[in-house]
Design a protein around this motif. Structure first.
Motif, mmCIF file in Angstrom:
data_model
loop_
_atom_site.group_PDB
_atom_site.id
_atom_site.type_symbol
_atom_site.label_atom_id
_atom_site.label_comp_id
_atom_site.label_asym_id
_atom_site.label_seq_id
_atom_site.Cartn_x
_atom_site.Cartn_y
_atom_site.Cartn_z
ATOM 1 N N GLU A 14 0.858 -1.186 0.000
ATOM 2 C CA GLU A 14 0.000 0.000 0.000
ATOM 3 C C GLU A 14 0.890 1.230 0.000
ATOM 4 O OE1 GLU A 14 -3.262 0.012 2.896
ATOM 5 O OE2 GLU A 14 -2.714 -2.054 3.394
ATOM 6 N N TYR A 15 0.450 2.289 -0.628
ATOM 7 C CA TYR A 15 1.172 3.570 -0.624
ATOM 8 C C TYR A 15 2.593 3.442 -1.168
ATOM 9 C CZ TYR A 15 -2.584 4.463 2.735
ATOM 10 O OH TYR A 15 -3.807 4.544 3.365
ATOM 11 N N ALA A 16 2.842 2.453 -2.027
ATOM 12 C CA ALA A 16 4.158 2.180 -2.626
ATOM 13 C C ALA A 16 5.178 1.673 -1.605
ATOM 14 C CB ALA A 16 4.691 3.403 -3.377
ATOM 15 N N ILE A 17 4.675 1.212 -0.437
ATOM 16 C CA ILE A 17 5.523 0.619 0.599
ATOM 17 C C ILE A 17 4.806 -0.625 1.128
ATOM 18 C CG2 ILE A 17 6.635 2.809 1.185
ATOM 19 C CD1 ILE A 17 4.790 3.036 3.605
ATOM 20 N N GLY A 43 16.154 2.382 -0.866
ATOM 21 C CA GLY A 43 16.082 3.354 -1.951
ATOM 22 C C GLY A 43 14.681 3.787 -2.318
ATOM 23 N N GLY A 44 13.674 3.323 -1.584
ATOM 24 C CA GLY A 44 12.278 3.583 -1.932
ATOM 25 C C GLY A 44 11.729 4.868 -1.341
ATOM 26 N N THR A 45 10.552 5.213 -1.834
ATOM 27 C CA THR A 45 9.809 6.388 -1.377
ATOM 28 C C THR A 45 8.336 6.025 -1.337
ATOM 29 O OG1 THR A 45 11.407 7.910 -2.365
ATOM 30 C CG2 THR A 45 9.225 8.790 -1.921
ATOM 31 N N SER A 46 7.656 6.427 -0.288
ATOM 32 C CA SER A 46 6.211 6.183 -0.209
ATOM 33 C C SER A 46 5.483 7.075 -1.200
ATOM 34 C CB SER A 46 5.706 6.464 1.208
ATOM 35 O OG SER A 46 5.745 7.852 1.487
ATOM 36 N N ALA A 47 4.261 6.702 -1.496
ATOM 37 C CA ALA A 47 3.390 7.575 -2.275
ATOM 38 C C ALA A 47 3.033 8.789 -1.418
ATOM 39 C CB ALA A 47 2.127 6.826 -2.681
ATOM 40 N N LEU A 48 2.708 9.892 -2.061
ATOM 41 C CA LEU A 48 2.235 11.069 -1.338
ATOM 42 C C LEU A 48 0.977 10.680 -0.573
ATOM 43 C CD1 LEU A 48 2.583 14.124 -0.825
ATOM 44 C CD2 LEU A 48 1.127 14.509 -2.811
ATOM 45 N N ASP A 49 0.936 10.964 0.723
ATOM 46 C CA ASP A 49 -0.164 10.543 1.581
ATOM 47 C C ASP A 49 -0.791 11.754 2.254
ATOM 48 O OD1 ASP A 49 -1.883 8.821 2.910
ATOM 49 O OD2 ASP A 49 -0.435 8.292 4.456
ATOM 50 N N VAL A 68 7.233 17.097 3.928
ATOM 51 C CA VAL A 68 5.852 17.550 3.812
ATOM 52 C C VAL A 68 5.760 18.349 2.524
ATOM 53 C CG1 VAL A 68 5.365 17.504 6.277
ATOM 54 C CG2 VAL A 68 6.261 19.586 5.253
ATOM 55 N N GLU A 69 4.571 18.381 1.951
ATOM 56 C CA GLU A 69 4.398 19.023 0.648
ATOM 57 C C GLU A 69 4.989 20.432 0.649
ATOM 58 O OE1 GLU A 69 0.993 18.764 -2.587
ATOM 59 O OE2 GLU A 69 0.368 19.818 -0.780
ATOM 60 N N GLY A 70 5.814 20.699 -0.351
ATOM 61 C CA GLY A 70 6.450 21.995 -0.476
ATOM 62 C C GLY A 70 7.772 22.100 0.249
ATOM 63 N N GLY A 71 8.160 21.049 0.974
ATOM 64 C CA GLY A 71 9.402 21.089 1.737
ATOM 65 C C GLY A 71 10.390 20.039 1.270
ATOM 66 N N ARG A 89 0.089 16.768 3.814
ATOM 67 C CA ARG A 89 0.575 15.857 2.780
ATOM 68 C C ARG A 89 2.049 15.552 3.033
ATOM 69 N NH1 ARG A 89 -2.952 15.866 -1.707
ATOM 70 N NH2 ARG A 89 -1.249 15.668 -3.186
ATOM 71 N N HIS A 90 2.405 14.257 2.979
ATOM 72 C CA HIS A 90 3.753 13.862 3.352
ATOM 73 C C HIS A 90 4.233 12.641 2.568
ATOM 74 C CE1 HIS A 90 0.856 11.746 5.886
ATOM 75 N NE2 HIS A 90 1.719 10.740 5.931
ATOM 76 N N VAL A 91 5.556 12.501 2.540
ATOM 77 C CA VAL A 91 6.222 11.397 1.858
ATOM 78 C C VAL A 91 7.350 10.924 2.771
ATOM 79 C CG1 VAL A 91 7.654 10.790 -0.143
ATOM 80 C CG2 VAL A 91 5.704 12.314 -0.430
#
Length: 128
Positions: A14-17, A43-49, A68-71, A89-91
């Motif tokens: 889920e969420y690319a993780i 090396g992975g990254t979660s989907a924007l949540d 966080v979005e924009g940071g 929103r966070h990754v």
């Protein structure tokens, strides 16, 4: 005492993780919050949540960075807790190419548990 381990949890994609929801554990429905293990591959990254719950994410293994979005991503070492506001929103990034990142994510709806209390609040299931 019950021991809940990320290493023995049943994980799903889920969420690319990989996610291990605590609903798999007997008695977890009596807790005043929801929780899940989050495993970000090397090396992975979660989907924007983004979600309506407050989230407390604790890094329990690996080299993580939260953005966080924009940071820009901020390194978040093991033992660090990140508190995310509702709709923030966070990754999650894994900064290692060889080791996974493991997080304990605890979350609740803000109207269910006032700040600073665990309370006996009813938690709405399935928000995340």
């Amino acid at each position: 005492m019950r021991r809940l381990s990320s290493e023995s949890a049943v994980l799903t994609d889920e969420y690319a993780i990989r996610i291990g929801r605590w609903s798999q554990y007997q008695g977890s429905d009596a807790l005043p919050f929801e929780a899940m293990w989050c495993v970000v591959p090397p090396g992975g990254t979660s989907a924007l949540d983004c979600h309506p719950e407050v989230e407390l994410a604790v890094v329990v293994g690996g080299k993580a960075a939260f953005a966080v979005e924009g940071g820009d991503p901020e390194p978040t070492p093991v033992g660090t807790a990140v508190l995310l506001d509702p709709e923030e929103r966070h990754v999650i990034h894994n900064l290692s190419d060889t080791e996974p990142v493991t997080l304990l994510s605890i979350y609740w709806l803000p109207e269910s548990a006032p700040a600073g209390t665990a309370g006996d609040a009813e938690v709405t299931r399935g928000g995340r």
